[in-house]
Scaffold this active site. Structure first.
Site, mmCIF file in Angstrom:
data_model
loop_
_atom_site.group_PDB
_atom_site.id
_atom_site.type_symbol
_atom_site.label_atom_id
_atom_site.label_comp_id
_atom_site.label_asym_id
_atom_site.label_seq_id
_atom_site.Cartn_x
_atom_site.Cartn_y
_atom_site.Cartn_z
ATOM 1 N N HIS A 1 -10.651 1.046 0.984
ATOM 2 C CA HIS A 1 -10.617 2.177 2.140
ATOM 3 C C HIS A 1 -11.964 1.990 3.077
ATOM 4 O O HIS A 1 -12.874 2.806 2.659
ATOM 5 C CB HIS A 1 -10.418 3.668 1.585
ATOM 6 C CG HIS A 1 -10.371 4.612 2.665
ATOM 7 N ND1 HIS A 1 -8.938 5.394 2.980
ATOM 8 C CD2 HIS A 1 -10.916 5.254 3.577
ATOM 9 C CE1 HIS A 1 -9.040 6.175 4.005
ATOM 10 N NE2 HIS A 1 -10.095 6.273 4.249
ATOM 11 N N HIS B 1 0.709 -1.201 -0.021
ATOM 12 C CA HIS B 1 0.135 -0.027 0.013
ATOM 13 C C HIS B 1 0.943 1.275 0.130
ATOM 14 O O HIS B 1 1.508 1.618 1.048
ATOM 15 C CB HIS B 1 -0.856 -0.038 1.062
ATOM 16 C CG HIS B 1 -1.891 1.104 1.266
ATOM 17 N ND1 HIS B 1 -3.330 1.083 1.668
ATOM 18 C CD2 HIS B 1 -1.526 2.494 1.077
ATOM 19 C CE1 HIS B 1 -4.023 2.097 1.435
ATOM 20 N NE2 HIS B 1 -3.025 3.010 1.159
ATOM 21 N N ASP C 1 1.319 2.648 3.470
ATOM 22 C CA ASP C 1 0.330 3.760 3.432
ATOM 23 C C ASP C 1 1.223 5.179 3.384
ATOM 24 O O ASP C 1 0.667 6.115 3.713
ATOM 25 C CB ASP C 1 -0.684 3.829 4.245
ATOM 26 C CG ASP C 1 -1.833 4.870 3.821
ATOM 27 O OD1 ASP C 1 -2.030 5.222 2.802
ATOM 28 O OD2 ASP C 1 -2.694 5.407 4.829
ATOM 29 N N LYS D 1 -9.288 -0.358 -6.260
ATOM 30 C CA LYS D 1 -9.420 0.388 -4.957
ATOM 31 C C LYS D 1 -10.773 0.952 -4.871
ATOM 32 O O LYS D 1 -11.236 1.852 -5.714
ATOM 33 C CB LYS D 1 -8.332 1.331 -4.550
ATOM 34 C CG LYS D 1 -8.261 2.187 -3.570
ATOM 35 C CD LYS D 1 -7.820 1.203 -2.230
ATOM 36 C CE LYS D 1 -7.948 2.271 -0.876
ATOM 37 N NZ LYS D 1 -6.741 3.092 -0.625
ATOM 38 N N HIS E 1 1.582 5.339 -1.880
ATOM 39 C CA HIS E 1 1.256 6.758 -2.469
ATOM 40 C C HIS E 1 2.587 7.071 -2.934
ATOM 41 O O HIS E 1 3.506 7.647 -2.183
ATOM 42 C CB HIS E 1 0.667 7.523 -1.486
ATOM 43 C CG HIS E 1 -0.778 6.987 -1.189
ATOM 44 N ND1 HIS E 1 -2.035 7.201 -1.835
ATOM 45 C CD2 HIS E 1 -1.166 6.432 -0.115
ATOM 46 C CE1 HIS E 1 -2.999 6.771 -1.224
ATOM 47 N NE2 HIS E 1 -2.651 6.035 -0.080
ATOM 48 N N HIS F 1 -5.094 -0.299 5.514
ATOM 49 C CA HIS F 1 -4.609 0.174 6.893
ATOM 50 C C HIS F 1 -5.566 0.111 7.956
ATOM 51 O O HIS F 1 -6.288 0.907 8.350
ATOM 52 C CB HIS F 1 -4.305 1.680 6.415
ATOM 53 C CG HIS F 1 -5.474 2.434 5.495
ATOM 54 N ND1 HIS F 1 -6.553 2.437 5.623
ATOM 55 C CD2 HIS F 1 -5.152 3.074 4.615
ATOM 56 C CE1 HIS F 1 -7.303 2.954 4.931
ATOM 57 N NE2 HIS F 1 -6.191 3.416 3.878
ATOM 58 N N ALA G 1 -4.021 15.016 5.063
ATOM 59 C CA ALA G 1 -3.785 13.541 5.731
ATOM 60 C C ALA G 1 -2.833 12.792 5.107
ATOM 61 O O ALA G 1 -2.672 12.611 3.716
ATOM 62 C CB ALA G 1 -5.144 12.906 5.570
ATOM 63 N N HIS H 1 3.053 14.555 1.472
ATOM 64 C CA HIS H 1 2.339 15.771 1.276
ATOM 65 C C HIS H 1 3.379 16.862 1.708
ATOM 66 O O HIS H 1 4.056 16.672 2.487
ATOM 67 C CB HIS H 1 1.133 16.227 2.205
ATOM 68 C CG HIS H 1 -0.124 15.383 2.010
ATOM 69 N ND1 HIS H 1 -0.940 15.503 0.817
ATOM 70 C CD2 HIS H 1 -0.586 14.291 2.386
ATOM 71 C CE1 HIS H 1 -1.911 14.672 0.741
ATOM 72 N NE2 HIS H 1 -1.798 13.757 1.746
HETATM 73 O O1 DOR Z 1 -3.774 9.622 5.316
HETATM 74 C C1 DOR Z 1 -3.908 9.114 4.314
HETATM 75 N N1 DOR Z 1 -3.472 9.983 3.150
HETATM 76 N N2 DOR Z 1 -4.975 8.416 3.993
HETATM 77 C C2 DOR Z 1 -5.375 7.982 2.703
HETATM 78 O O2 DOR Z 1 -6.189 7.255 2.664
HETATM 79 C C3 DOR Z 1 -4.929 8.555 1.688
HETATM 80 C C4 DOR Z 1 -3.514 9.151 1.822
HETATM 81 C C5 DOR Z 1 -3.282 10.173 0.859
HETATM 82 O O3 DOR Z 1 -3.327 9.867 -0.453
HETATM 83 O O4 DOR Z 1 -2.670 11.267 0.869
HETATM 84 ZN ZN ZN Z 2 -3.364 5.063 1.321
#
Ligand code: DOR
Ligand code: ZN
Length: 344
Positions: free
Chosen positions: A137, A14, A247, A100, A16, A175, A263, A251
């Site tokens: 999710h 998992h 996960d 997803k 990003h 998660h 988040a 950012h």
């Molecule tokens: O904290 C998170 N960030 N949870 C998610 O489900 C997506 C992820 C994101 O893509 O920033």
């Molecule tokens: Zn995620």
């Protein structure tokens, strides 16, 4: 005391990576420790079909360091308009292994997610037939449901029904953050869960006590200590239903340290080291390899990796920031030194 540890090269089930210039930062961090990664499809322009998935895969490969054999495994983003043909096409590409389900509005770039889950029945049916995994999710978005209860309510309201109606569909509760999530996975066939470093290491006090800590804010939000303990128990139990999924969700620092912060915890700079800490604290280092390197591949029906990585017991600190295009990225738990170091 164990001071050196070699395990089969792990995979991240998992992850990003984002897109564009960000890939030059994110891909090398994951590629140095993981052989494969399930790459989440929630880009600003979501990965809703095979063409987009394959083009994105190529951009990721282009950002991998020379000579590295990192393999991105691609995922379709389900929307209200996903068709059975979309699933069929995806299943014909060996690079796309899952789809997803983001409830619309649940998290980052989920506005095109699903608004009515029951209408996805034909899609789940096609996924079940074609061997495409369903990654979930698992949080409801109803404003009247408390944010700390959203996972449990989603399981009761939606996941139990999907599990019952599509018994051969392989489902990953992504998660997992609650005791109820762990119990649901333990009791259900063809069902597994990924567990993140932040949910294994931290509880909601780490988010809210003595000041609000934006770099510990992710979704699902950190829960109370009893839930964290249930996750640690599941991870270190040796059950093949629970495996590594960071996960890691980068950012820019400014997008987190602001009035309405994004988040996501960026953990890819030291993911394997963070997990190793969890297992060492539990005196369960003998269970680390199964969790990190075997059970995910087994559940996805993919071969286990053949190479190994080595971790050395050694204190080090991540820098306060990494550069992230024009911006910076703050690593998760930067303030506390790490106690293991990946040998490179
Ligand atoms: O904290 C998170 N960030 N949870 C998610 O489900 C997506 C992820 C994101 O893509 O920033
Ligand atoms: Zn995620």
């Amino acid at each position: 005391m164990t001071t050196q540890l070699s395990i089969t090269t792990p995979d991240d089930w998992h992850l990003h990576l984002r897109d564009g210039n960000a890939l030059n930062t994110t891909v090398p961090f994951s590629a140095k420790q993981f052989q494969r990664a399930i790459v989440m499809p929630n880009l600003a322009q979501a990965i809703t079909n095979t063409d987009r998935a394959l083009a994105y895969r190529q951009r990721i490969l282009d950002a991998a360091p020379e000579g590295n054999s990192f393999q991105p495994l691609m995922v379709l983003y389900l929307t209200d308009d996903t068709s059975v043909v979309d699933i069929k096409q995806a299943s014909e590409s060996k690079h796309i292994v899952a789809a997803k389900l983001y409830p619309a509005g649940a998290t980052t770039n989920s506005s095109n997610g699903v608004t009515n889950i029951t209408r996805l029945a034909p899609i789940f049916n096609a996924m079940q037939t074609d061997g495409i995994l369903l990654l979930v999710h698992a949080e409801v978005v109803d404003s009247n449901v408390d944010i700390f209860d959203r996972e449990q309510v989603f399981i009761d309201k939606h996941l139990c029904a999907i599990r019952r109606d599509f018994p051969q569909l392989r489902i990953v509760l992504e998660h997992a953050t609650t005791q109820q999530g762990i119990q649901f996975v333990e009791e259900s066939n063809n069902t597994a869960a990924t567990l993140t470093p932040q949910h294994l290491l931290f509880n909601r006090n780490d988010l809210l006590v003595s000041g609000i800590r934006p770099h510990n804010y992710c979704l699902p939000v950190l829960k109370r200590e009893t839930h964290r303990q249930a996750l640690v128990k599941a991870a270190t139990s040796g059950s093949p239903k629970f495996f590594l999924g960071t996960d890691s969700a980068p950012h820019a620092t400014q997008a987190k340290e602001t009035n309405c912060g994004c988040a996501g915890c960026f953990t890819a700079h030291a993911a394997i080291e963070l997990y190793t800490e969890v297992f060492e604290k539990e005196d369960a280092l003998d269970k680390l390899e199964g969790f990190c390197s075997f059970y995910g591949a087994d559940f996805y029906g993919l071969p286990r990796n053949k190479s190994t990585i080595t971790l050395i017991k050694k204190q080090w600190s991540a820098p306060e920031h990494y550069s992230f295009g024009e911006q910076t990225l703050t690593p998760f738990r930067q303030e506390t030194p790490l106690s293991w170091k990946l040998q490179t």
